[in-house]
Design a protein around this motif. Structure first.
Motif, PDB file in Angstrom:
ATOM      1  N   GLY A  78       0.823  -1.205   0.000  1.00 61.92           N
ATOM      2  CA  GLY A  78       0.000   0.000   0.000  1.00 61.92           C
ATOM      3  C   GLY A  78       0.855   1.253   0.000  1.00 61.92           C
ATOM      4  O   GLY A  78       1.897   1.300  -0.669  1.00 61.92           O
ATOM      5  N   ASP A  79       0.447   2.249   0.775  1.00 60.09           N
ATOM      6  CA  ASP A  79       1.126   3.544   0.791  1.00 60.09           C
ATOM      7  C   ASP A  79       1.470   3.957   2.214  1.00 60.09           C
ATOM      8  O   ASP A  79       0.673   3.777   3.142  1.00 60.09           O
ATOM      9  CB  ASP A  79       0.244   4.632   0.164  1.00 60.09           C
ATOM     10  CG  ASP A  79      -0.130   4.329  -1.276  1.00 60.09           C
ATOM     11  OD1 ASP A  79       0.721   3.788  -2.000  1.00 60.09           O
ATOM     12  OD2 ASP A  79      -1.272   4.620  -1.668  1.00 60.09           O
ATOM     13  N   GLY A  93       4.576  -0.997  -2.893  1.00 57.97           N
ATOM     14  CA  GLY A  93       3.697   0.169  -2.946  1.00 57.97           C
ATOM     15  C   GLY A  93       4.509   1.446  -3.005  1.00 57.97           C
ATOM     16  O   GLY A  93       5.530   1.509  -3.720  1.00 57.97           O
TER      17      GLY A  93
END
Length: 204
Positions: A78-79, A93
């Motif tokens: 993800g982030d 990510g």
């Protein structure tokens, strides 16, 4: 609403407005609006907003963290908008912040400086890399590299390189000094090896 402390692990699918502290692991698919502290392996597929994430165990992030992350091993899909401090790190990510880790593998994007042992970049890094071990650039780097060990460039490295030895199979314009370019900076003990494929046709 308010801080939440739980003895043992927990699965959070809703929202917590305040700091969350667990004495075990966690699975977060909801949102934490505050700091999140775990004492076991954790997975965040939801979000942590405006707070830091801390655990002494492996951490997997498939969602978003708006804050700093401190853990043992990190797997990021993800982030993260914040700094990362971990033992080993695999980035698929995005990290918008500085990274301090052991072994670092970047298949995603890092926008910040990195301090690590060994580093392999298959994605992109916009920032400087300082390593105690070898560095391999198969993707894109916009920044400098400093290591006493080997640097291998298969991709694009736009920045100065100071290393024990450098092998360029890709593009590193600031690595190989040009006699007309006095701004090119390479450490005196760097061994630069450049391989170029040349196709020579028959003479007329």
């Amino acid at each position: 609403n308010g801080d939440c402390g739980i003895s043992g692990g927990a699965s959070i699918g809703g929202s917590v407005y305040g700091d969350l502290t667990l004495s075990g692991g966690a699975s977060i698919s909801g949102s934490i609006n505050g700091d999140a502290t775990f004492s076991g392996q954790a997975a965040i597929n939801g979000s942590v907003n405006g707070g830091d994430v801390t655990t002494d165990s492996p951490l997997t992030i498939g969602g978003n963290v708006d804050g700093d992350v401190d853990c043992s091993d990190l797997t990021l899909g993800g982030d993260i908008n914040g700094d990362v401090d971990c033992r080993d790190c695999h980035v698929e990510g995005d990290i918008n912040g500085d990274t301090d880790s052991g072994s670092l593998t970047v298949d995603g994007d890092i926008n910040g400086d990195t301090d690590c042992s060994d580093c392999t970049v298959g994605g992109s890094v916009s920032g400087d890399i300082t390593a105690s071990g070898s560095v391999q650039i198969g993707g894109d780097l916009e920044g400098d590299i400093v290591t006493a060990e080997t640097v291998l460039v298969n991709g694009d490295a736009n920045g100065d390189i100071s290393a024990g030895s450098v092998k360029v199979l890709g593009n590193a314009p600031d690595c190989v000094p040009d006699e007309d370019d006095s701004d090119t900076d390479i450490a005196a003990d760097v061994d630069v090896e450049v391989e170029v494929d040349v196709d020579i046709g028959p003479a007329d």
